[in-house]
Design an enzyme around this catalytic site. Structure first.
Site, PDB file in Angstrom:
ATOM      1  N   ASP A 128       0.847  -1.199   0.000  1.00 11.56           N
ATOM      2  CA  ASP A 128       0.000   0.000   0.000  1.00 11.56           C
ATOM      3  C   ASP A 128       0.879   1.245   0.000  1.00 11.56           C
ATOM      4  O   ASP A 128       1.735   1.421   0.869  1.00 11.56           O
ATOM      5  CB  ASP A 128      -0.934  -0.016   1.208  1.00 11.56           C
ATOM      6  CG  ASP A 128      -2.155   0.869   0.992  1.00 11.56           C
ATOM      7  OD1 ASP A 128      -1.972   2.084   0.779  1.00 11.56           O
ATOM      8  OD2 ASP A 128      -3.273   0.344   1.028  1.00 11.56           O
ATOM      9  N   SER A 145      -7.067   4.693  -1.149  1.00 11.05           N
ATOM     10  CA  SER A 145      -6.854   3.248  -1.267  1.00 11.05           C
ATOM     11  C   SER A 145      -8.132   2.486  -1.572  1.00 11.05           C
ATOM     12  O   SER A 145      -8.067   1.360  -2.067  1.00 11.05           O
ATOM     13  CB  SER A 145      -6.235   2.707   0.020  1.00 11.05           C
ATOM     14  OG  SER A 145      -4.921   3.180   0.168  1.00 11.05           O
ATOM     15  N   ASP A 154     -10.218  -2.367   6.558  1.00  9.62           N
ATOM     16  CA  ASP A 154      -9.618  -1.249   5.818  1.00  9.62           C
ATOM     17  C   ASP A 154      -9.812  -1.452   4.305  1.00  9.62           C
ATOM     18  O   ASP A 154     -10.127  -2.540   3.839  1.00  9.62           O
ATOM     19  CB  ASP A 154      -8.130  -1.148   6.166  1.00  9.62           C
ATOM     20  CG  ASP A 154      -7.544   0.219   5.829  1.00  9.62           C
ATOM     21  OD1 ASP A 154      -8.304   1.156   5.538  1.00  9.62           O
ATOM     22  OD2 ASP A 154      -6.300   0.345   5.878  1.00  9.62           O
ATOM     23  N   THR A 171      -8.182  -1.721   1.381  1.00  5.76           N
ATOM     24  CA  THR A 171      -7.578  -2.637   0.412  1.00  5.76           C
ATOM     25  C   THR A 171      -8.143  -4.050   0.529  1.00  5.76           C
ATOM     26  O   THR A 171      -8.519  -4.644  -0.488  1.00  5.76           O
ATOM     27  CB  THR A 171      -6.047  -2.597   0.528  1.00  5.76           C
ATOM     28  OG1 THR A 171      -5.624  -1.232   0.451  1.00  5.76           O
ATOM     29  CG2 THR A 171      -5.388  -3.388  -0.579  1.00  5.76           C
ATOM     30  N   GLU A 194      -1.635  -7.911   1.633  1.00  4.82           N
ATOM     31  CA  GLU A 194      -1.326  -6.474   1.640  1.00  4.82           C
ATOM     32  C   GLU A 194      -0.337  -6.078   2.740  1.00  4.82           C
ATOM     33  O   GLU A 194      -0.575  -6.350   3.918  1.00  4.82           O
ATOM     34  CB  GLU A 194      -2.614  -5.662   1.846  1.00  4.82           C
ATOM     35  CG  GLU A 194      -2.366  -4.158   1.752  1.00  4.82           C
ATOM     36  CD  GLU A 194      -3.397  -3.298   2.480  1.00  4.82           C
ATOM     37  OE1 GLU A 194      -4.139  -3.833   3.337  1.00  4.82           O
ATOM     38  OE2 GLU A 194      -3.444  -2.095   2.208  1.00  4.82           O
ATOM     39  N   HIS A 235       2.348   7.968   5.792  1.00  6.81           N
ATOM     40  CA  HIS A 235       1.405   9.034   6.172  1.00  6.81           C
ATOM     41  C   HIS A 235       1.918   9.843   7.363  1.00  6.81           C
ATOM     42  O   HIS A 235       1.789  11.065   7.391  1.00  6.81           O
ATOM     43  CB  HIS A 235       0.039   8.440   6.514  1.00  6.81           C
ATOM     44  CG  HIS A 235      -0.887   8.348   5.349  1.00  6.81           C
ATOM     45  ND1 HIS A 235      -1.333   9.451   4.662  1.00  6.81           N
ATOM     46  CD2 HIS A 235      -1.462   7.277   4.741  1.00  6.81           C
ATOM     47  CE1 HIS A 235      -2.143   9.061   3.684  1.00  6.81           C
ATOM     48  NE2 HIS A 235      -2.230   7.753   3.698  1.00  6.81           N
ATOM     49  N   HIS A 278      -1.200   3.196  -4.987  1.00  8.95           N
ATOM     50  CA  HIS A 278      -0.934   4.628  -5.194  1.00  8.95           C
ATOM     51  C   HIS A 278       0.431   4.889  -4.589  1.00  8.95           C
ATOM     52  O   HIS A 278       1.021   4.002  -3.975  1.00  8.95           O
ATOM     53  CB  HIS A 278      -1.993   5.494  -4.512  1.00  8.95           C
ATOM     54  CG  HIS A 278      -2.038   5.272  -3.037  1.00  8.95           C
ATOM     55  ND1 HIS A 278      -1.114   5.805  -2.175  1.00  8.95           N
ATOM     56  CD2 HIS A 278      -2.866   4.514  -2.285  1.00  8.95           C
ATOM     57  CE1 HIS A 278      -1.376   5.394  -0.953  1.00  8.95           C
ATOM     58  NE2 HIS A 278      -2.429   4.611  -0.974  1.00  8.95           N
ATOM     59  N   HIS A 330      -1.398  11.129  -0.294  1.00 12.06           N
ATOM     60  CA  HIS A 330      -1.012  10.316  -1.447  1.00 12.06           C
ATOM     61  C   HIS A 330      -0.517  11.192  -2.601  1.00 12.06           C
ATOM     62  O   HIS A 330      -0.780  12.383  -2.643  1.00 12.06           O
ATOM     63  CB  HIS A 330      -2.195   9.483  -1.918  1.00 12.06           C
ATOM     64  CG  HIS A 330      -2.692   8.506  -0.904  1.00 12.06           C
ATOM     65  ND1 HIS A 330      -3.787   7.710  -1.094  1.00 12.06           N
ATOM     66  CD2 HIS A 330      -2.229   8.200   0.331  1.00 12.06           C
ATOM     67  CE1 HIS A 330      -3.991   6.955  -0.023  1.00 12.06           C
ATOM     68  NE2 HIS A 330      -3.058   7.241   0.861  1.00 12.06           N
TER      69      HIS A 330
END
Lengths: 655, 655
Positions: B174, B223, B282, B284, B439, B448, B490, B613
């Site tokens: 991710d 995401s 979440d 994804t 993931e 982040h 991304h 992102h």
């Protein structure tokens, strides 16, 4: 006597002493015995190179071990498991004479602040213009200081000698990253509901690779060193062109390695073209023929284009068919304000060797395709696509290539230069084939000064040039016999994170409120560079509006102090920071850049007036013969070996 | 009457009105008639989807044209050049009932500051669970407002129905970019004179691609939306899971598209595994089974894993074989502080359907490989590799998956979860084959919060997991029948620009002097993460020192206010910015983060406490059957079509 210190003790000291990072005693030489090419070097069979040996005797500092400089070091070369043979005997040359010098360095920033340099006494030798022919592993052993050794494992790669391509066109987008390509696509190509309605030429290449750009002795490279890696298969030190860096003061005695242009010319008689939007003595073009540890030896570089390396016996070189770019100041003599080798007039030097000398686009268009051509279109770097096509009054500067201080208004772009170069090479090279390097230099130069708009314009011009090249090759029926590569030499830490409502930003009075103009995620919206405005150009796929209300929220991670408005600079390339006073080396925000923008303190040392290169792997796009060699992830040196194998340049024995 | 305004006048207003960027009336619907899936949508033959139609009647603002809401709009579908057929007839379903609602939006930031929303009256319909089977182009036409039309060109891709791979393992790093891979390689792998002595597993993949991650209606994605594109072949709007975003308030009535997991399960009976280091609700993982325009509907997401979509008739879904991750708070009921669908205990719900329920690594290791398994190892996101392996005391938090507020000390990593998932899928799927999505979620989560060390640790763990996966597949002899893909959803605008002498930085008192600690180009030196220290782990190729004197000069371009020391955060993930007061939405530097570092003002709106992102294309690495489909540059949706074709999921006619 100090020289009788036990070897084991000396060795222990050597390993513990090497903590240098910001400064190094000598890159690629962590011990006190240095071999260049160093351990882990790869070679093309038959590629010329020099060997440099150094033995260091630190006089003070953490590495001083009290030994005098060793003048009786020995050096052997062994193929595979065979016994080592003295190098002079192995290469069948005379034993070189002993050299000596001293140099000094700082062990870290504290030592630099305290002005306490470490001094090193050096004994050295150089074996010039040798080659290894047989594929396989070699061990080069330097023995010094009563039995200490530095061993270098060298690999001559086992490559097919059969030629697979007639021509290679190598495009270099200087400093170009995947992130920048993504941004350029966004401003130059239209989407409808997330689907692009046109494609960049780069997006249509069948094979994609990534290459690692790091230097041999630091993880961030400059363009000299990285170009040398691409052209010679040898990574080196920052500022080096076609040499490994030794510790001597002389910038021309460093150990050389033969370049793809030199090999192709020497072994096949193939024709070479060199095109760049930079001043042509700049690193990326220079690394094809120059050999110096100091990329700023511009007069030498220009001479090397024409005459090759003249300091030592080297490779056969009789000049390129095409040399197009900027940098007139290194062609005309000092009487006109230029700086040239021995103050010669290099327009005359080139003309004397049969070159057409071209100073503008009109003459370029009209030039004969059957004769060699030198095209120098401006003093310094060439004008940017954005200034040539949109903000044209910015061309009014005293930059005529003649040196007469009139403006250089009639400049070609990368596409016009490249297409002319192709025509000349295509006509002149016959069945010998050609190698053309074409550089979009100002992607890098404009990213350095945080001028994202101009940088992306240069990138779109590169893509347009690649498209025109492929179309031209197809038209000639040459696309199946021409390998086209597009890559970069390093990156800049650039990306796009959203959009900026520049009207809203300008209307706010407080920096913290101005930041609300930034739209991320869903608030980034769509590209207004294509969806608004009505600019048109001869070439398609450039923005129809460079100055929309909603611009890109884009930038670099490492900056000098600056003020950001995220708007196009209409009056010429950006200058984000200026010195507080003359020669202070203390750069602050330029009061004449980014008025009304957000004031941002930089992260770079305050001696920086611009951004710097970054680590990221850069993309490689390949189409044509051997394209399959360029997929996946690999080192920058593999570009050289891929091109050399595709041209069939390996030689299993001396000719 | 207002409804008699000439059509041409209305149309002219519509085209000129669309300048919205920071805010949009409704993404993918620039005119007043909306069709979802919109123009330019691609479909897999036989893929289920819903159609949503909306007609907008703006009540005020720049788009108001004084027309009442049109309740008699019509909608036809035409294959190729054929005549349009009313949709209900074409799909052989009942004409859906008319719906109506209103919504409001701001036209720009000035309107938001002035609190002047634009209100839109809407009439709408939805055609549920339809499909197109015949390959080729379709035209869907909405006719409204007395003859205005919105036309959508839809393409059903012509893909082979023959299955080419038995299994697919899709790894998603991710937020992972090429730049981050380059940085992770530098700290986890040793170089000698520029040559890496070991390779990342990613660097050994034969096929490399780039995919474009942009949303359908904004160029920066989140995401949810990007995962939906990868899984369904339909780009959508930020926050959407498996739907296009309509303008209604209900987060569950938006038009759905069938996912790769749903298609594979429905059409082939194949087995599905879902693994993530995030809380498992979440985006994804959620995008594989959930269909909502609001990714934060976590209770719904958890229910969808088990029961599929229950709001409308949809696809056949009976639950994955494996569901491993964090996020216990959406499994236990409110009595324990959790939040679940209808306050059910989802540990019991899963157990009732035959799942083993696993709460720690010990139980994971011991779990049966012949039964389905739910593994939930912590409240919230799982612990990071760096905290599990180096700074272990940071695990002492009240995060037990049982909900009893004891620590979750015994957590597996991505590798342990993935290998167990493979064992279960391998044993249970038999000749049906399996699809596993795994993931590495916290590459993104740590980027982040500007915690570069933890992010790169997660990336190295992903690489280690990919290596172990490929080795396991080879051991089983399954590598030739399993396509392994590694990609991202991304990027973040991240890069490395040099090194930092942290000792020197800490010793300076002034920010401008601290900046001198940064070493660029030749002063970047070599990676001290591998060349110093002596940390060892079960897994190889992680740093031997996370806290060297010379660290990486790294970072993001878009940040909140923060203070940088470029050192590892030993006490847990970084928190760069904090609110000035509770709920102020005004974030400033966290006084407890980066003490002694350089104070840096951010560029993001001050309501941001973390990074965002970025735009950059992200890499795709492929090996196995169909690997050749994943080279070059393409859209994120092509990952779905590549996987679907490789699994042979296209259906030329209804079953």
């Amino acid at each position: 006597m100090k020289s009788q210190y036990p070897i084991a003790f000396a060795a222990a000291l050597l390993t513990s002493a090497v903590s240098a990072q910001t400064f190094q005693r000598l890159g690629t030489c962590p011990t006190l015995g240095c071999v260049f090419p160093p351990d882990q070097a790869d070679f093309l069979a038959g590629q010329f190179f020099d060997v440099r040996l150094e033995v260091h005797a630190p006089q003070n500092g953490s590495e001083a071990i009290g030994l005098p400089p060793d003048e009786s070091f020995t050096f052997t070369i062994a193929k595979g498991d065979e016994e080592g043979v003295p190098a002079a005997e192995y290469f069948q040359i005379d034993e070189p004479k002993l050299e000596n010098w001293t140099f000094s360095w700082f062990e870290d920033l504290f030592a630099k602040d305290a002005k306490t340099p470490s001094v090193v006494d050096v004994r050295a030798k150089a074996y010039r213009r040798v080659a290894l022919y047989e594929a396989g592993e070699y061990t080069a052993t330097l023995t010094y200081n009563n039995g200490s050794t530095t061993k270098a494992t060298w690999l001559v790669r086992d490559l097919e000698e059969e030629r697979k391509t007639k021509n290679i066109v190598l495009f270099i987008g200087d400093g170009m990253t995947t992130n920048m390509i993504t941004a350029a696509r966004l401003i130059g190509h239209k989407t409808i509901n997330g689907k692009y309605q046109s494609k960049m030429q780069l997006d249509q290449f069948p094979v994609l690779g990534h290459q690692m750009t790091h230097s041999i002795d630091s993880f961030i490279t400059d363009s000299a060193n990285s170009a040398s890696a691409l052209y010679t298969g040898h990574k080196s030190t920052v500022n080096c062109l076609g040499v490994y860096a030794d510790s001597s003061k002389d910038p021309f005695d460093d150990p050389k390695v033969e370049t793809i242009a030199e090999l192709f010319h020497r072994l096949t008689g193939g024709h070479v073209g060199i095109v760049s939007t930079a001043y042509i003595a700049d690193a990326t073009p220079a690394a094809l023929t120059a050999h110096t540890r100091d990329r700023s030896q511009y007069p030498h570089v220009i001479d090397s284009f024409l005459n090759g390396n003249t300091n030592y016996t080297w490779t056969n070189w009789t000049g390129p068919d095409v040399l197009f770019g900027g940098g007139a100041e290194n062609f005309y003599p000092s009487a006109l304000g230029g700086e040239t080798y021995k103050d010669r007039d290099y327009y005359l030097e080139f003309a004397d060797k049969g070159y057409q000398v071209i100073w503008n686009k009109t003459a370029l268009d009209a030039a004969s395709t059957s004769e060699r051509a030198l095209g120098i279109f401006t003093v310094s770097n060439m004008a940017k696509w954005l200034d040539r096509n949109v903000y044209k009054t910015n061309l009014n500067q005293s930059l005529s290539p003649s040196g007469d201080e009139t403006p250089a208004l009639d400049q070609p772009g990368l596409k016009e230069m490249t297409l002319k170069a192709l025509e000349i090479l295509h006509e002149r090279s016959g069945d010998k084939g050609f190698f053309l390097m074409s550089e979009a230099a100002s992607i890098d130069k404009m990213m350095h000064v945080l001028d994202y708009d101009r940088a992306l314009g240069e990138l779109l011009e590169l893509d347009d040039t690649v498209k025109a090249t492929i179309n031209q090759l197809k038209e000639w029926g040459c696309d199946k016999e021409t390998l086209v590569l597009v890559t970069a030499d390093h990156g800049h830490g650039f990306d796009v994170m959203g959009s900026v409502d520049t009207a809203y930003l300008a209307a706010q009075n407080v920096d913290r409120k101005k930041r609300s103009a930034v739209g991320t995620y869903q608030n980034s919206g769509l590209s207004q560079y294509i969806n608004t405005g009505n600019l048109t150009y001869t070439d398609s796929n450039f923005p129809s509006n460079w100055d929309p209300r909603y611009t890109l929220f884009q930038g670099l991670m490492a900056d000098p102090d600056r003020r950001e408005t995220w708007t196009v600079r209409k009056h010429g390339p950006r200058e984000p920071a200026v010195e507080t006073e003359e020669d202070s080396d203390d750069y602050v925000v330029n009061p004449e850049d980014g008025e009304g923008g957000i004031l941002l303190n930089g992260t770079l040392p305050v001696s920086n007036d611009q951004g710097v290169h970054s680590l990221t792997d850069v993309p490689v796009f390949a189409v044509g013969p051997c394209q399959e060699k360029f997929g996946g992830v690999y080192s920058s040196i593999d570009i050289f070996f891929g091109m050399a194998e595709c041209f069939g340049l390996a030689r299993g024995k001396a000719e």
